[in-house]
Design an enzyme around this catalytic site. Structure first.
Site, short mmCIF file in Angstrom:
data_model
loop_
_atom_site.label_atom_id
_atom_site.label_comp_id
_atom_site.label_asym_id
_atom_site.label_seq_id
_atom_site.Cartn_x
_atom_site.Cartn_y
_atom_site.Cartn_z
N HIS A 288 28.33 73.52 39.60
CA HIS A 288 28.52 72.27 38.86
C HIS A 288 27.17 71.81 38.33
CE1 HIS A 288 32.50 70.99 41.01
NE2 HIS A 288 32.51 72.28 40.65
N GLU B 210 25.65 69.03 38.61
CA GLU B 210 24.86 68.29 39.59
C GLU B 210 24.18 69.23 40.58
OE1 GLU B 210 28.54 65.71 38.64
OE2 GLU B 210 28.09 67.84 38.88
N CYS C 15 32.00 64.91 42.11
CA CYS C 15 33.06 65.32 43.03
C CYS C 15 32.50 65.24 44.45
CB CYS C 15 33.51 66.74 42.70
SG CYS C 15 32.30 68.02 43.14
N CYS D 151 29.45 67.56 45.04
CA CYS D 151 28.21 67.14 44.37
C CYS D 151 27.64 65.88 44.99
CB CYS D 151 28.47 66.97 42.88
SG CYS D 151 28.84 68.53 42.06
#
Length: 156
Positions: free
Chosen positions: A52, A54, A82, A85
């Site tokens: 991701h 992040e 999420c 993250c």
């Protein structure tokens, strides 16, 4: 650097990711008013479900600063983090996370999100991480439409 300025950088790197066929998520790390790192999601190109934006930017900032302790840093992300993250931000000792679109926006775009708002998750985990949401939310939400228009695949 203002929150809006840093978010605009995350948006720009997200758009770069969209151009490269990636999902519509971008992130930047700022320390002492300077951008330390900025990346986009690379789940598809790396075949890595943890890639991701992040997580990628936390890894990049840790390399640049030569430490896993990102105390004093702010993470800017185009979408509410999420659970994975948010936890990674906590473990990295990031002071603050600033996000644009809400997790519900990603859900509406078809991404299989866990519908747990970041502030609720942080409270459950007794996390001291400060959260600021909805910074440039409309512009960040439009990234999902740009991604769909680019035809870069289906949400995961």
């Amino acid at each position: 650097m203002t929150d809006e300025d840093a978010m605009k950088h995350a948006i720009a790197v997200c758009r770069e990711g969209i151009r490269r066929g990636q999902s519509p998520f971008g992130a930047a790390i700022v320390k002492e008013g300077l951008i330390v790192a900025a990346t986009h999601n690379t789940v598809r190109s790396h075949n890595d479900p943890t890639a991701h934006a992040e997580v990628n930017v936390l890894r990049a900032a840790s390399r640049v600063l030569a430490t896993f302790d990102l105390t004093g840093c702010t993470l800017y992300t185009t979408c509410e983090p999420c659970p994975m993250c948010l936890a990674a931000s906590h473990w990295a000792h990031v002071d603050r996370v600033v996000f644009g679109a809400a997790i519900s926006d990603a859900d509406r775009a078809g991404f299989r999100e866990m519908p747990v708002p970041a502030d609720e998750l942080a409270a459950m985990g007794k996390c001291e991480l400060k959260l600021t949401g909805k910074v440039l939310r409309d512009e960040c939400s439009r990234l999902f439409h740009e991604w769909k228009a680019a035809g870069n695949g289906t949400p995961y």
